[in-house]
Every structure is written in structure tokens, then in C-alpha cells.
Design a protein around this motif. Structure first.
Motif, PDB file in Angstrom:
ATOM      1  N   UNK A 156       0.809  -1.210   0.000  1.00  0.00           N
ATOM      2  CA  UNK A 156       0.000   0.000   0.000  1.00  0.00           C
ATOM      3  C   UNK A 156       0.839   1.254   0.000  1.00  0.00           C
ATOM      4  N   UNK A 157       0.191   2.375   0.299  1.00  0.00           N
ATOM      5  CA  UNK A 157       0.843   3.672   0.225  1.00  0.00           C
ATOM      6  C   UNK A 157       1.806   3.873   1.378  1.00  0.00           C
ATOM      7  N   UNK A 158       2.778   4.704   1.108  1.00  0.00           N
ATOM      8  CA  UNK A 158       3.788   5.021   2.117  1.00  0.00           C
ATOM      9  C   UNK A 158       3.379   6.315   2.820  1.00  0.00           C
ATOM     10  N   UNK A 159       2.447   6.210   3.757  1.00  0.00           N
ATOM     11  CA  UNK A 159       1.918   7.407   4.412  1.00  0.00           C
ATOM     12  C   UNK A 159       2.231   7.437   5.905  1.00  0.00           C
ATOM     13  N   UNK A 160       3.214   6.642   6.335  1.00  0.00           N
ATOM     14  CA  UNK A 160       3.583   6.559   7.746  1.00  0.00           C
ATOM     15  C   UNK A 160       5.034   7.005   7.924  1.00  0.00           C
ATOM     16  N   UNK A 161       5.247   7.846   8.900  1.00  0.00           N
ATOM     17  CA  UNK A 161       6.602   8.216   9.323  1.00  0.00           C
ATOM     18  C   UNK A 161       6.869   7.568  10.675  1.00  0.00           C
ATOM     19  N   UNK A 162       8.110   7.114  10.865  1.00  0.00           N
ATOM     20  CA  UNK A 162       8.567   6.620  12.161  1.00  0.00           C
ATOM     21  C   UNK A 162       9.648   7.550  12.667  1.00  0.00           C
ATOM     22  N   UNK A 163       9.515   8.015  13.882  1.00  0.00           N
ATOM     23  CA  UNK A 163      10.565   8.798  14.544  1.00  0.00           C
ATOM     24  C   UNK A 163      11.171   7.932  15.637  1.00  0.00           C
ATOM     25  N   UNK A 164      12.494   7.896  15.678  1.00  0.00           N
ATOM     26  CA  UNK A 164      13.206   7.089  16.669  1.00  0.00           C
ATOM     27  C   UNK A 164      14.094   8.015  17.470  1.00  0.00           C
ATOM     28  N   UNK A 165      13.918   8.005  18.797  1.00  0.00           N
ATOM     29  CA  UNK A 165      14.553   8.992  19.664  1.00  0.00           C
ATOM     30  C   UNK A 165      15.180   8.276  20.852  1.00  0.00           C
ATOM     31  N   UNK A 166      16.482   8.451  21.044  1.00  0.00           N
ATOM     32  CA  UNK A 166      17.193   7.758  22.122  1.00  0.00           C
ATOM     33  C   UNK A 166      18.016   8.734  22.956  1.00  0.00           C
ATOM     34  N   UNK A 167      18.434   8.257  24.110  1.00  0.00           N
ATOM     35  CA  UNK A 167      19.397   8.986  24.934  1.00  0.00           C
ATOM     36  C   UNK A 167      18.903  10.351  25.358  1.00  0.00           C
TER      37      UNK A 167
END
Length: 426
Positions: free
Chosen positions: A298-309
Motif C-alpha cells: 500500500x501507500x507510504x503514508x507513515x513516518x517513524x521517529x526514533x529517539x534515544x538517549x
């Protein structure tokens, strides 16, 4: 045999022990199996991962397990942009002749052979140009679960050398949750008891006694402990006899920081549709933000944010304002200037704070200055004097000497611990 913890290491170890003929019971404190492997159904067109996500390396054990299990895999193709470039209106891909980014590439290429002093990564980056530091802070600091000022160069170099042997390509499962990789025999073959928080392990005699906070008692000749590092560090489990001082000191000396994964779904993609994913590096609040890449699903309508430290600590400190601040930073680089494309088209979001999970309390372990010898001490089994086999073995990503902080490290640590136990069948 008792396995404590039903994360990646515990489930893989239980599967190996069962294959070798052992009678295995798995005790898990949480109300689900998987640990830091957890998929979220229904958010996107296919399962999306809240924790571990990729199979790193074409030579990796995780990829071999996926193929052996008949799981479809997809090569992850990635392209990157620097947040500061996008914010300044530079949308094109970085030029191969970009001098600052070439310096970052040279630093990465030289890192596996680093022989200098064991100092923080931030010090090693201090003389590089700003954009080179921006790229490396995100791709090394955040990728290893922390911030560059908390990473030790010696252990980081050893990890990079080990990863180079695993291969340079990364994969994801195509259409299946990552937990499928850890599927074992039928549930009745390996009882996995949820909601059993282990509070005490007595390994003073020929049988190991395991007690839970609910008052249940279990007995086995051997125990394999696969709990996250904070559980050992904070003394959640009382040991009789106590843990050796070197093991307790190792648990204190290896770094663990919070990690937060944020899923953002929009009414429409905010970036040009491509099969390859797009990673934005260096945003002030979210050092790594990526798309999944378009696929047949399907469509690429998702963003993932990855936050550490340190970045994760800042995100937490913002409280209810955190999401709006993150969206404002995305507004600055996605869509036409002034359109507030991210803020106005957000449909749904999920924030997974792994540090807030009561039986995990961290993202994953990272290499602090001076931590190189500590992981072997953390992994060392407990053996009574003159006993032919260990009473308690240890596995989990933090116990792998080089591939810590990864699904691959967790799986390999399980194989090492099972071998240490010596094939006991009871």
C-alpha cells in the motif's frame, strides 16, 4: 529447564532447548511474549514494528532464521537527507563530492580499525564540520541507543567491525510481524507462563529454586536468565548466593538509555513516492525519522521517529507539548514552506516509550567508555564449586560482546548460553 524472559533471546533459547530434547518452561513478567519485539496491527496497511524492526546483514542469523521459516523478506533500500539541509531549502540528494559528508564517510570507514584512546564519540567528532557531525550524531549516537557524548570509541569500533562481518544489506519481513521470526513449536510443547515476575533465584543447591512475586515456586536443574539489563542492575531479582561483584559492577557500568518510537500516519504521503525509504537525520527532537518505502502492501503514508538517549529525555520533558513540537520540526522540512503539511494532515499517532515499560525500562544497551570488558562478565554463567554444569546462564542483547543493542545480538547470545548449559535435558 526454566527460561526467564520471553523476549527474543528467551524465545530463541527455548526453541533450541526444546529441539535438543529439554523440557522447558518460560516465565515472562509481562502479559505478552516478545519483549522489545512488538508489532502494531491495523495502524498501516501491514504490521508495523514498535521495537526491533530490521534484519541487519545478509550473513546474519536473523535473516537465516527468516528464510528457514519460509518468511518473505524485503531488502530495505534507504536514502537520506540532513534535517538542516531540508530546513535551508536544499531538497536534492547530497552530492557525492560534498566535502563535509565525505569527511563523515571517511570517519565511518575508519571506525572499525580505530585504535585510539577510549573517549566519548562526541570528542572524536568535535573537529569535524557541522553537517558531518549532524550525520554521525544521528547515524551512530541515536542508532546505538543513546547520544554521541555517551558512547565509548573502543567498544563502538569493535561493534562496527563485527557488524561489517554480518553484511551491509538490511531486510524487513514482508507482510508478517517480526515476532513471526521467533515462532517455535506448538504452545503446549513449550509452556510460556505470562504475568510471572521472577523475584528470587536460589542456586545454592543442586536444584535451582525460582520464586515469583505472586508466590509461585519453580524448580529446575538449570535456569537461563534473559531479562533486560535494568532488571539485573536495579536488583529486581534476589540471588542466593548473591551475584558476583564483577557481574553486578558490569550491570552498573554498561549503558542503557530511554528509547522512544513514534508512529505518525498522515492523510497522504508528504514526500515523493519511492520504493526506497527516506531517512531524515539530525532533527533537533528526533535524530532519525524515516518512511517505510512504498510496497505492494500500500501507500507510504507513515513516518517513524526514533529517539534515544538525551533526545528521548528532552522529548519526555516536553510532556503534552512533545508531539506538537515534533510536528513543527517536520513542518519545517516536509511540504511547501509555511504549509504546516505534517501538522495539518496527521491522522493518527502512537508513542511507544520503552523506558516506561515496567519490565524493560530501557531501549537497549550501548557501549559506554570503558565498557569493552564488561559484557563478558555480565554474560558469565553461575556455577557451584565442582559442579559439572552451570546453574544459571545469562543471555540477552546486553550480554553479547560486540553486537549488543540488536535482535542479532540477542539471538546469538541465546545460542551461546544454551551451549554453556551443556545440553541438560531436565
Amino acid at each position: 529447564m526454566i527460561v526467564v524472559g520471553a523476549g527474543a533471546a528467551g524465545l530463541h533459547a527455548a526453541r533450541l532447548l526444546h529441539r535438543d530434547g529439554a523440557r522447558v518452561t518460560v516465565l515472562e513478567a509481562a502479559d505478552r511474549a516478545g519483549g522489545r519485539v512488538q508489532s502494531l496491527p491495523g495502524f498501516a496497511t501491514g504490521p508495523i514494528e514498535l521495537g526491533a524492526e530490521e534484519l541487519h546483514g545478509e550473513h546474519s542469523l536473523s535473516l537465516r532464521l527468516a528464510r528457514a521459516g519460509g518468511l518473505a523478506v524485503r531488502l530495505r533500500r534507504d536514502r537520506f537527507r540532513l534535517w538542516s539541509d531540508l530546513a535551508a531549502g536544499r531538497r536534492d540528494a547530497p552530492s557525492p563530492s560534498d566535502l563535509e559528508l565525505r569527511q563523515a564517510e571517511r570517519f565511518l570507514d575508519a571506525l572499525p580499525s580505530y585504535q585510539g584512546s577510549d573517549r566519548p564519540l562526541s570528542q572524536a567528532l568535535s573537529r569535524l564540520p557541522r553537517r558531518a557531525r549532524e550525520l554521525l550524531d544521528a547515524s551512530l549516537g541515536n542508532e546505538y541507543g543513546t547520544s554521541s557524548e555517551r558512547l565509548g570509541m573502543r567498544a563502538l569500533a569493535a561493534a562496527e567491525l563485527a557488524w561489517s562481518r554480518e553484511g551491509t544489506r538490511n531486510y524487513v519481513l514482508d507482510g508478517a510481524p517480526l515476532l513471526s521470526l521467533l515462532a517455535g513449536p506448538a504452545p503446549e510443547a513449550i509452556p510460556t507462563l505470562l504475568g510471572r515476575q521472577v523475584s528470587a533465584i536460589d542456586w545454592s543447591g543442586p536444584k535451582v529454586q525460582v520464586r515469583t512475586r505472586g508466590g509461585e515456586r519453580f524448580t529446575a536443574e538449570q535456569v537461563l536468565l534473559t531479562v533486560p539489563l535494568p532488571v539485573l542492575r536495579d536488583g529486581d531479582i534476589a540471588f542466593t548466593p548473591p551475584l558476583p561483584a564483577k557481574k553486578s559492577q558490569a550491570a552498573q557500568g554498561i549503558g542503557v538509555d530511554p528509547a522512544i518510537k513514534i508512529l505518525l500516519r498522515f492523510r497522504r504521503p508528504l514526500w515523493p513516492a519511492r520504493r526506497s525509504s527516506l531517512t531524515v537525520l539530525g532533527a533537533p527532537l528526533a535524530p532519525q525519522v524515516w518512511t517505510r518505502g512504498a510496497s505492494e502492501a500500500g501507500r507510504d503514508d507513515v513516518l517513524t521517529a526514533f529517539i534515544c538517549g538525551g533526545a528521548a529525555e528532552k522529548f519526555r520533558a516536553l510532556g503534552d507539548r512533545a508531539l506538537s513540537v515534533l510536528l513543527a520540526q517536520l513542518d519545517a522540512v516536509l511540504g511547501p514552506p509555511g504549509a504546516r503539511a505534517a501538522s495539518r494532515t496527521l491522522v493518527d499517532h502512537v508513542i511507544k516509550d520503552w523506558g516506561a515499560e515496567p519490565f524493560i525500562r530501557c531501549g537497549f544497551s550501548h557501549p559506554t567508555v570503558g565498557s569493552t570488558p564488561l559484557r563478558a562478565r555480565l554474560a558469565a554463567p553461575l556455577r557451584r564449586p565442582r559442579a559439572p554444569r552451570p546453574s544459571v546462564a545469562f543471555a540477552g542483547e546486553a550480554t553479547h560482546v560486540e553486537l549488543f543493542g540488536s535482535l542479532q545480538g540477542a539471538l546469538l547470545s541465546a545460542e551461546r548460553a544454551v551451549a554453556e548449559l551443556g545440553g541438560n535435558k531436565t
